[in-house]
Design an enzyme around this catalytic site. Structure first.
Site, PDB file in Angstrom:
ATOM      1  N   LEU A  76       0.858  -1.175   0.000  1.00  0.00           N
ATOM      2  CA  LEU A  76       0.000   0.000   0.000  1.00  0.00           C
ATOM      3  C   LEU A  76       0.898   1.230   0.000  1.00  0.00           C
ATOM      4  CD1 LEU A  76      -2.676  -0.919   2.714  1.00  0.00           C
ATOM      5  CD2 LEU A  76      -3.134  -0.587   0.277  1.00  0.00           C
ATOM      6  N   ASP A  77       0.484   2.291  -0.683  1.00  0.00           N
ATOM      7  CA  ASP A  77       1.234   3.537  -0.661  1.00  0.00           C
ATOM      8  C   ASP A  77       1.248   4.110   0.753  1.00  0.00           C
ATOM      9  OD1 ASP A  77       1.692   3.438  -3.386  1.00  0.00           O
ATOM     10  OD2 ASP A  77      -0.102   4.609  -3.879  1.00  0.00           O
ATOM     11  N   PRO A  78       2.238   4.948   1.079  1.00  0.00           N
ATOM     12  CA  PRO A  78       2.278   5.555   2.418  1.00  0.00           C
ATOM     13  C   PRO A  78       0.989   6.281   2.790  1.00  0.00           C
ATOM     14  CG  PRO A  78       4.366   5.903   1.307  1.00  0.00           C
ATOM     15  CD  PRO A  78       3.441   5.283   0.288  1.00  0.00           C
TER      16      PRO A  78
END
Length: 297
Positions: A39-41
């Site tokens: 998942l992206d930050p």
């Protein structure tokens, strides 16, 4: 000795998925931790992690369908198609205020089903061996090829004006490899006002739900699914006798047993309920395509 298992983690916004993996390694005292999709930050939600021998199961999880809850902001485009990027264009308020429910519904319909989607240039897709986002950061222009994905559900839950913007709260069920920020970008483009993603939460990966996940501060002593429990959620289960279990673990085929297999693959389980491995059809025989370490059942 660290027990193998599948761990469900609810990632908060901020840390990267690799940060979560690193914290899990420390919490469990092992280097052998892998994930079934990052998942992206900016994003929150479900990360499926494999520990020790259970990392071998991640191959069978990574391609599972997923569910996301997201917020799409209409009226602005960004360099990353999400809130972390630089704002590139801003539509006049009169333009996005004129976007009605019927137009939004029509735009969403066009992005539902089997669609061709161009991933964001700052995605993790590799281009000639390097991540696309690394090439963008190095100043290169990156244009990725379109790919076929399936969006089985794309529903608007709420439309609201927030701080002078038009925000849509949506829920999306989609195939692996679908980029939600690309949906936000493409919906905004179709409506003529631009759009980007401002919030993203993954709530499901295949049969695994974020409601069953632990927080990042609760990794110490967190319960995991055994390899057999996790395999039973993602694949059909084939019980094996003690002799069959021994043969499969030794790499032998089970002659004439392919008739027991309904699908392409199944999880083979020994009489004690431990996971032997994943079996597949080879002619009329059954053969193990992935064996678990015997202690990692």
């Amino acid at each position: 000795m660290v027990s193998p298992g599948i761990l469900l983690v609810d990632k908060p916004t901020g840390p990267t998925s690799h940060d979560v993996v690193a914290r899990t390694r420390r919490a469990f005292g092992t280097r052998k931790v892998g994930h079934a999709g990052t998942l992206d930050p900016m994003a929150t939600g479900l990360l499926v992690l494999g520990i020790e021998g259970a990392t071998r199961l991640l191959t069978y999880i990574v391609g599972a369908d997923k569910t996301y809850e997201a917020t799409i902001r209409l009226g602005q485009t960004t360099s990353t198609d999400d809130a972390d990027g630089e704002i590139l264009t801003t539509a006049d308020a009169s333009a996005w205020e004129a976007v009605g429910d019927e137009a939004i519904a029509a735009g969403i319909r066009e992005l539902t089903g089997e669609i061709s989607q161009v991933p964001s240039a700052v995605s993790a897709i590799k281009v000639d061996g390097r991540r696309a986002y690394d090439r963008v950061r190095a100043g290169e222009e990156v244009v990725l090829a379109a790919r076929e994905v399936v969006v089985s559900r794309f529903d608007m839950l709420e439309k609201r004006q927030s701080d002078g913007h038009l925000d849509l709260d949506v829920v999306v069920d989609c195939s692996s490899g679908t980029y939600i920020r690309s949906l936000a970008r493409d919906l905004g483009a179709a409506l003529g006002v631009g759009g980007h993603l401002t919030a993203l939460r993954r709530t499901r990966v295949g049969p695994f739900e974020v409601a069953d996940a632990v927080g990042i501060d609760d990794l110490e002593g967190a319960e995991t699914l055994t390899p057999a429990e996790a395999a039973a959620r993602i694949l059909p289960v084939l019980p094996m006798s003690a002799e069959e279990a021994r043969d499969l673990r030794h790499g032998k085929r089970l002659a004439g047993q392919a008739v027991r297999l309904e699908g392409a693959i199944a999880a083979a389980v020994d009489p004690e309920g431990g996971l032997i491995g994943i079996v597949e059809r080879r002619g009329s025989d059954l053969k193990s395509t992935m064996n678990m370490p015997e202690a990692a059942r």
